[in-house]
Motif scaffolding. Structure first.
Motif, PDB file in Angstrom:
ATOM      1  N   LEU A 244       0.861  -1.180   0.000  1.00 13.15           N
ATOM      2  CA  LEU A 244       0.000   0.000   0.000  1.00 13.15           C
ATOM      3  C   LEU A 244       0.899   1.232   0.000  1.00 13.15           C
ATOM      4  O   LEU A 244       1.425   1.639   1.038  1.00 13.15           O
ATOM      5  N   ASP A 245       1.063   1.797  -1.179  1.00 13.32           N
ATOM      6  CA  ASP A 245       1.931   2.959  -1.382  1.00 13.32           C
ATOM      7  C   ASP A 245       1.099   4.057  -2.040  1.00 13.32           C
ATOM      8  O   ASP A 245       1.484   4.630  -3.066  1.00 13.32           O
ATOM      9  N   ILE A 248      -4.591   6.495   1.863  1.00 14.54           N
ATOM     10  CA  ILE A 248      -5.517   5.556   2.518  1.00 14.54           C
ATOM     11  C   ILE A 248      -6.936   6.101   2.384  1.00 14.54           C
ATOM     12  O   ILE A 248      -7.220   7.241   2.782  1.00 14.54           O
ATOM     13  N   VAL A 274       0.496  -6.745   4.772  1.00 12.11           N
ATOM     14  CA  VAL A 274       0.438  -5.450   4.088  1.00 12.11           C
ATOM     15  C   VAL A 274       1.700  -4.681   4.437  1.00 12.11           C
ATOM     16  O   VAL A 274       1.990  -4.452   5.620  1.00 12.11           O
ATOM     17  N   THR A 276       3.490  -1.029   3.894  1.00 13.74           N
ATOM     18  CA  THR A 276       2.935   0.270   3.528  1.00 13.74           C
ATOM     19  C   THR A 276       3.914   1.413   3.784  1.00 13.74           C
ATOM     20  O   THR A 276       4.678   1.391   4.756  1.00 13.74           O
ATOM     21  N   ARG A 278       2.575   4.355   4.184  1.00 12.45           N
ATOM     22  CA  ARG A 278       1.719   5.244   4.969  1.00 12.45           C
ATOM     23  C   ARG A 278       1.798   4.866   6.450  1.00 12.45           C
ATOM     24  O   ARG A 278       2.407   3.848   6.804  1.00 12.45           O
ATOM     25  N   VAL A 283      -3.234   2.264   8.998  1.00  9.62           N
ATOM     26  CA  VAL A 283      -3.628   1.175   8.088  1.00  9.62           C
ATOM     27  C   VAL A 283      -4.142  -0.017   8.884  1.00  9.62           C
ATOM     28  O   VAL A 283      -5.206  -0.586   8.594  1.00  9.62           O
ATOM     29  N   VAL A 373       0.724  -6.013   9.394  1.00  9.52           N
ATOM     30  CA  VAL A 373       1.038  -4.768   8.687  1.00  9.52           C
ATOM     31  C   VAL A 373       2.427  -4.304   9.126  1.00  9.52           C
ATOM     32  O   VAL A 373       2.745  -4.359  10.326  1.00  9.52           O
ATOM     33  N   THR A 395       0.339   1.126  -6.019  1.00 13.33           N
ATOM     34  CA  THR A 395       1.420   2.104  -6.126  1.00 13.33           C
ATOM     35  C   THR A 395       1.492   2.631  -7.551  1.00 13.33           C
ATOM     36  O   THR A 395       1.057   1.954  -8.486  1.00 13.33           O
TER      37      THR A 395
END
Length: 449
Positions: A244-245, A248, A274, A276, A278, A283, A373, A395
């Motif tokens: 996850l780039d 959110i 995940v 990330t 962020r 997240v 995560v 991403t």
């Protein structure tokens, strides 16, 4: 209800076994009385099938007929609903998950010609020059797990290409291969092409060692010794991951939660980690909030998603989760297991966070919605994303997509909010299974083929 009596089968012949094992359901009640194939019977099955194996594919029309029978007809005394209830009781899957798996198996059997055409290069070169794809052997062995019925389509694909097949079912799901064998037989499959051999892990390994080609499903301990064997396709564990780039939002978090929880989290391509760029806590909290809203419902309720476990298995998993909570941050809250009045246990979705992408628990795969995560930066590169059956890249970094596709331990790449199991005929689940089964041979000049 009296337990269902199941025995090994070689061709069309049932072989009563004195070696019995009771299959209990997730509520503890006996579901089936299963006769196990000892090593001597497995040796006999190997010899009998190999003696008659000719490598000639059956009539392709058998397979769509069998798919329709599998989905709709009474087979071996069981209706489609009886079959689904047996799988629910023994495996803990929900009715919705079992019905989706039936649809998936039907689609895979019906699409075998399209899958074959998509996974093989052209064969006609003009002026009598052509290539013929033929089986790499005569005998195929399938050693199955019990997490989901859909992998049974793999051994049917081997039959389609001309193999004779030895099936060692998962210990908690003998029902799916039995129903498929009944459907194939009713559709016209010649006798002597299949042996059904419920058995110990040791006998399953014997079958893999004897067959010309094989496939094995299971956890790391079950598949490790076969990873270096060129004749055996290894399936498991999946360790599907997402990067996850991106910003959110609800769409992204809903997508990740669904990727983790679909079919109770029992699939090999359910999300388990995940990474990330962020804020990790944001997240993890957002993912846990969504997963914790999944209701605990009876397995036959159409809205039920969560898996059901037998109490002893649930207790072992709970101890494992407690040990991981000692090292990682828990974002889930509440109990990890909910005991039901019937004696079964529903594992609650768990979301943990790790301090670094390289933490050894990142990528841990459990048989229910479970996600770790961890932070990721561009400097980490592809390293934390390795060893993934499916890698979901959210991403805009095009160079990372290219690197992921070239990474040998990443088997499939999906971009954006595309579900990990999305596919069409020709998209490999894990390498080109048709070319694993078949090899090309040159054929030059006049040919009856």
């Amino acid at each position: 209800m009296a337990p269902i009596v199941i025995d090994p089968m070689i061709g069309a012949r049932t072989v009563a076994s004195a070696d019995r094992s009771q299959l209990n359901g997730v509520s503890g009640e006996p579901v089936a009385d299963v006769g196990l194939a000892p090593r001597l019977l497995a040796q006999s099955a190997v010899a009998e099938l190999r003696a008659d194996a000719d490598g000639v594919p059956p009539d392709p029309a058998i397979f769509p007929r069998a798919a329709a029978l599998f989905a709709t007809e009474n087979l071996a005394g069981a209706s489609p609903n009886d079959y689904a209830l047996n799988v629910i009781r023994s495996s803990g899957l929900t009715m919705s998950a079992v019905r989706r798996s039936v649809e998936e198996i039907v689609a895979q059997l019906t699409e075998l010609p399209e899958t074959t055409a998509a996974e093989l290069p052209r064969t006609e070169f003009g002026n009598g020059f052509r290539t013929r794809w033929v089986p790499r052997g005569r005998l195929f062995a399938a050693v199955l797990a019990s997490n989901h019925p859909a992998p049974n389509a793999s051994w049917v694909q081997a039959l389609f290409h001309g193999y004779s097949v030895l099936v060692r079912p998962g210990s908690r799901d003998p029902f799916t291969p039995l129903r498929l064998i009944a459907a194939l037989t009713a559709a016209g499959l010649p006798a002597g092409k299949i042996a059904f051999l419920p058995s110990s892990h040791a006998v399953g390994e014997f079958l893999l060692g004897q067959a010309d080609r094989g496939i094995v499903y299971g956890g790391e301990s079950a598949v490790t010794r076969w990873r270096a064997r060129e004749s055996v396709a290894v399936r498991g564990p999946g360790r599907a991951k997402a990067l996850l780039d991106a910003d959110i939002d609800d769409t992204v978090l809903d997508h990740l939660a669904y990727s983790a929880s679909f079919d109770g989290g029992a699939r090999c391509n359910n999300l388990s980690a995940v990474l990330t760029s962020r804020p990790v806590a944001q997240v993890a909290d957002g993912l846990a909030l969504r997963l914790r809203k999944l209701p605990v419902l009876p397995a036959t309720d159409p809205a039920a998603d969560l898996l059901f476990l037998e109490r002893g298995r649930a207790q072992r998993l709970e101890r494992l989760i407690d040990s991981m909570r000692a090292e990682l941050t828990d974002h889930s809250g509440g109990d990890s297991m909910v005991e039901l009045d019937d004696g079964s246990v529903v594992p609650q979705p768990i979301v943990l966070s790790a301090p670094t992408a390289s933490h050894p628990l990142v990528g841990t795969e459990l048989p229910f919605p479970f996600v770790v995560v961890a932070p990721w930066t561009a400097a980490d590169g592809i390293a934390p994303l390795r060893d993934s059956l499916v890698l979901n890249l959210i991403t805009d970094r095009a160079e990372l997509v290219s690197r992921a596709l070239r990474e040998p331990s990443v088997r499939k790449v999906v971009r954006g909010t595309v579900l990990p199991w999305a596919t069409v005929p020709g998209i490999p689940h894990d390498d080109n299974f048709t070319q694993f089964l078949l090899e090309p041979k040159g054929c030059i000049g006049d040919s009856a083929e």
